[in-house]
Design a protein around this motif. Structure first.
Motif, PDB file in Angstrom:
ATOM      1  N   ALA A 135       0.832  -1.202   0.000  1.00  0.00           N
ATOM      2  CA  ALA A 135       0.000   0.000   0.000  1.00  0.00           C
ATOM      3  C   ALA A 135       0.869   1.256   0.000  1.00  0.00           C
ATOM      4  CB  ALA A 135      -0.940  -0.006   1.202  1.00  0.00           C
ATOM      5  N   SER A 136       1.915   1.258   0.808  1.00  0.00           N
ATOM      6  CA  SER A 136       2.773   2.442   0.858  1.00  0.00           C
ATOM      7  C   SER A 136       3.581   2.601  -0.427  1.00  0.00           C
ATOM      8  CB  SER A 136       3.699   2.399   2.078  1.00  0.00           C
ATOM      9  OG  SER A 136       4.561   1.291   2.018  1.00  0.00           O
ATOM     10  N   VAL A 137       4.008   1.502  -1.018  1.00  0.00           N
ATOM     11  CA  VAL A 137       4.742   1.586  -2.280  1.00  0.00           C
ATOM     12  C   VAL A 137       3.817   2.087  -3.394  1.00  0.00           C
ATOM     13  CG1 VAL A 137       6.026   0.268  -4.022  1.00  0.00           C
ATOM     14  CG2 VAL A 137       6.470  -0.111  -1.610  1.00  0.00           C
ATOM     15  N   SER A 138       2.527   1.809  -3.275  1.00  0.00           N
ATOM     16  CA  SER A 138       1.562   2.333  -4.252  1.00  0.00           C
ATOM     17  C   SER A 138       1.607   3.862  -4.286  1.00  0.00           C
ATOM     18  CB  SER A 138       0.149   1.867  -3.901  1.00  0.00           C
ATOM     19  OG  SER A 138       0.051   0.471  -3.956  1.00  0.00           O
ATOM     20  N   VAL A 139       1.729   4.464  -3.118  1.00  0.00           N
ATOM     21  CA  VAL A 139       1.835   5.928  -3.043  1.00  0.00           C
ATOM     22  C   VAL A 139       3.161   6.374  -3.667  1.00  0.00           C
ATOM     23  CG1 VAL A 139       1.931   7.924  -1.495  1.00  0.00           C
ATOM     24  CG2 VAL A 139       0.348   6.047  -1.007  1.00  0.00           C
ATOM     25  N   LEU A 140       4.224   5.639  -3.409  1.00  0.00           N
ATOM     26  CA  LEU A 140       5.524   5.985  -4.003  1.00  0.00           C
ATOM     27  C   LEU A 140       5.473   5.889  -5.527  1.00  0.00           C
ATOM     28  CD1 LEU A 140       7.962   4.126  -1.567  1.00  0.00           C
ATOM     29  CD2 LEU A 140       7.362   6.555  -1.580  1.00  0.00           C
ATOM     30  N   ILE A 141       4.794   4.873  -6.043  1.00  0.00           N
ATOM     31  CA  ILE A 141       4.654   4.725  -7.497  1.00  0.00           C
ATOM     32  C   ILE A 141       3.899   5.927  -8.061  1.00  0.00           C
ATOM     33  CG2 ILE A 141       3.557   3.354  -9.325  1.00  0.00           C
ATOM     34  CD1 ILE A 141       4.165   0.857  -7.508  1.00  0.00           C
ATOM     35  N   GLY A 142       2.809   6.302  -7.401  1.00  0.00           N
ATOM     36  CA  GLY A 142       2.059   7.481  -7.839  1.00  0.00           C
ATOM     37  C   GLY A 142       2.904   8.735  -7.820  1.00  0.00           C
ATOM     38  N   ASP A 143       3.729   8.875  -6.777  1.00  0.00           N
ATOM     39  CA  ASP A 143       4.604  10.042  -6.690  1.00  0.00           C
ATOM     40  C   ASP A 143       5.665  10.018  -7.787  1.00  0.00           C
ATOM     41  OD1 ASP A 143       5.743  12.439  -5.615  1.00  0.00           O
ATOM     42  OD2 ASP A 143       7.294  11.192  -4.681  1.00  0.00           O
ATOM     43  N   TYR A 144       6.194   8.840  -8.091  1.00  0.00           N
ATOM     44  CA  TYR A 144       7.200   8.738  -9.153  1.00  0.00           C
ATOM     45  C   TYR A 144       6.608   9.175 -10.496  1.00  0.00           C
ATOM     46  CZ  TYR A 144      10.832   6.791 -12.147  1.00  0.00           C
ATOM     47  OH  TYR A 144      11.819   6.637 -13.087  1.00  0.00           O
ATOM     48  N   VAL A 145       5.400   8.687 -10.785  1.00  0.00           N
ATOM     49  CA  VAL A 145       4.728   9.079 -12.028  1.00  0.00           C
ATOM     50  C   VAL A 145       4.481  10.590 -12.020  1.00  0.00           C
ATOM     51  CG1 VAL A 145       2.565   8.851 -13.330  1.00  0.00           C
ATOM     52  CG2 VAL A 145       3.741   6.802 -12.485  1.00  0.00           C
ATOM     53  N   ARG A 146       4.061  11.126 -10.885  1.00  0.00           N
ATOM     54  CA  ARG A 146       3.856  12.572 -10.746  1.00  0.00           C
ATOM     55  C   ARG A 146       5.125  13.334 -11.104  1.00  0.00           C
ATOM     56  NH1 ARG A 146       5.953  16.350  -7.880  1.00  0.00           N
ATOM     57  NH2 ARG A 146       7.092  14.906  -6.583  1.00  0.00           N
ATOM     58  N   LYS A 147       6.205  12.932 -10.481  1.00  0.00           N
ATOM     59  CA  LYS A 147       7.477  13.633 -10.669  1.00  0.00           C
ATOM     60  C   LYS A 147       7.973  13.527 -12.115  1.00  0.00           C
ATOM     61  CE  LYS A 147      11.970  14.219  -8.578  1.00  0.00           C
ATOM     62  NZ  LYS A 147      12.825  13.907  -7.452  1.00  0.00           N
ATOM     63  N   MET A 148       7.873  12.336 -12.684  1.00  0.00           N
ATOM     64  CA  MET A 148       8.371  12.133 -14.044  1.00  0.00           C
ATOM     65  C   MET A 148       7.554  12.907 -15.081  1.00  0.00           C
ATOM     66  SD  MET A 148      11.071  10.426 -13.598  1.00  0.00           S
ATOM     67  CE  MET A 148      11.514   9.936 -15.254  1.00  0.00           C
ATOM     68  N   HIS A 149       6.297  13.183 -14.770  1.00  0.00           N
ATOM     69  CA  HIS A 149       5.455  13.942 -15.692  1.00  0.00           C
ATOM     70  C   HIS A 149       5.428  15.435 -15.366  1.00  0.00           C
ATOM     71  CE1 HIS A 149       3.821  10.795 -18.278  1.00  0.00           C
ATOM     72  NE2 HIS A 149       3.819  10.020 -17.209  1.00  0.00           N
ATOM     73  N   GLY A 150       6.191  15.850 -14.366  1.00  0.00           N
ATOM     74  CA  GLY A 150       6.349  17.265 -14.080  1.00  0.00           C
ATOM     75  C   GLY A 150       5.224  17.930 -13.306  1.00  0.00           C
ATOM     76  N   TYR A 151       4.439  17.159 -12.580  1.00  0.00           N
ATOM     77  CA  TYR A 151       3.376  17.757 -11.767  1.00  0.00           C
ATOM     78  C   TYR A 151       3.951  18.280 -10.458  1.00  0.00           C
ATOM     79  CZ  TYR A 151      -0.185  16.139 -14.960  1.00  0.00           C
ATOM     80  OH  TYR A 151      -0.953  15.960 -16.083  1.00  0.00           O
ATOM     81  N   ALA A 152       3.293  19.284  -9.923  1.00  0.00           N
ATOM     82  CA  ALA A 152       3.730  19.897  -8.661  1.00  0.00           C
ATOM     83  C   ALA A 152       3.403  18.981  -7.487  1.00  0.00           C
ATOM     84  CB  ALA A 152       3.022  21.245  -8.478  1.00  0.00           C
ATOM     85  N   VAL A 153       4.003  19.277  -6.351  1.00  0.00           N
ATOM     86  CA  VAL A 153       3.694  18.530  -5.134  1.00  0.00           C
ATOM     87  C   VAL A 153       2.398  19.073  -4.536  1.00  0.00           C
ATOM     88  CG1 VAL A 153       6.099  17.948  -4.629  1.00  0.00           C
ATOM     89  CG2 VAL A 153       5.093  20.004  -3.634  1.00  0.00           C
ATOM     90  N   TYR A 154       1.727  18.228  -3.829  1.00  0.00           N
ATOM     91  CA  TYR A 154       0.482  18.576  -3.143  1.00  0.00           C
ATOM     92  C   TYR A 154       0.774  19.622  -2.074  1.00  0.00           C
ATOM     93  CZ  TYR A 154      -3.365  17.570   0.192  1.00  0.00           C
ATOM     94  OH  TYR A 154      -4.415  17.634   1.056  1.00  0.00           O
ATOM     95  N   ASP A 155      -0.102  20.602  -1.952  1.00  0.00           N
ATOM     96  CA  ASP A 155       0.074  21.660  -0.957  1.00  0.00           C
ATOM     97  C   ASP A 155      -1.195  21.759  -0.092  1.00  0.00           C
ATOM     98  OD1 ASP A 155      -1.589  22.779  -2.909  1.00  0.00           O
ATOM     99  OD2 ASP A 155      -0.787  24.786  -2.635  1.00  0.00           O
ATOM    100  N   PRO A 156      -1.286  20.951   0.939  1.00  0.00           N
ATOM    101  CA  PRO A 156      -2.514  20.932   1.740  1.00  0.00           C
ATOM    102  C   PRO A 156      -2.758  22.258   2.461  1.00  0.00           C
ATOM    103  CG  PRO A 156      -0.784  19.767   2.885  1.00  0.00           C
ATOM    104  CD  PRO A 156      -0.243  20.105   1.521  1.00  0.00           C
ATOM    105  N   GLU A 157      -4.034  22.577   2.608  1.00  0.00           N
ATOM    106  CA  GLU A 157      -4.398  23.756   3.388  1.00  0.00           C
ATOM    107  C   GLU A 157      -4.309  23.406   4.866  1.00  0.00           C
ATOM    108  OE1 GLU A 157      -8.059  25.539   2.123  1.00  0.00           O
ATOM    109  OE2 GLU A 157      -7.583  25.202   0.013  1.00  0.00           O
TER     110      GLU A 157
END
Length: 177
Positions: free
Chosen positions: A109-131
């Motif tokens: 489950a935790s690696v699933s989040v890492l995979i999502g983050d890797y795809v995010r980073k490789m496609h140039g999306y910004a990091v989440y900025d919670p309120e």
């Protein structure tokens, strides 16, 4: 497994690529999951209706690899991907999970989040900025879950939860449980 949701995904080409990556990194190495997730997300094996779908199917493929394709996590545990706007207008990724992600186990489950983050980073999306209210909600919900539903194996301190909530690069979302 993932071709159930994306029939256009050429299973043979993906399997061949996974075999090639395993020769480089080793069997069940997380780098294989990250690599195959990114390659699917950039439509190396087929095309998808849109970029979001390509990233979502890529993440599912990476999760399927990590879980050996024998649990429901890639199909029912990771339910969808959203692209949302930060306060500054940049886009970030929100990963939606539901109860079946538990079948992946804690590491999966935790690696699933890492995979999502890797795809995010490789496609140039910004990091989440919670309120601020979202950060406080993290603390409240974790403590409520621990006290009212089940004792967590490890309950982070409020300070630790605050730090994690402010620094997680993707938003973790899902249906209420």
């Amino acid at each position: 497994l993932v071709s159930i949701l994306a029939p256009q995904l050429d299973g043979k080409a993906v399997v061949a690529r996974i075999n090639a990556l395993e020769k480089i990194y080793g069997v069940q190495d997380w780098r294989v999951a990250f690599s195959i997730a990114y390659e699917v997300s950039k439509e190396q094996f087929c095309t998808f209706p849109d970029h979001k779908t390509a990233m979502e199917i890529g993440i599912r493929t990476g999760i399927a690899y990590v879980t050996n394709g024998i649990v429901s996590s890639p199909l029912e545990g990771f339910t969808r991907l959203d692209i949302r706007k930060r306060r500054d207008g940049k886009e970030y990724l929100a990963l939606f999970f539901s109860g079946p992600i538990r079948s992946a186990g804690g590491t999966g489950a935790s690696v699933s989040v890492l995979i999502g983050d890797y795809v995010r980073k490789m496609h140039g999306y910004a990091v989440y900025d919670p309120e601020e209210i979202e950060v406080k909600r993290f603390v409240t919900e974790l403590y409520d879950y621990h006290e009212r539903i089940t004792n967590l194996q490890y309950l982070p301190s409020e300070k630790e939860i605050d730090f994690l909530a402010r620094h997680i690069p993707v938003q973790i979302e899902g249906e209420a449980s």
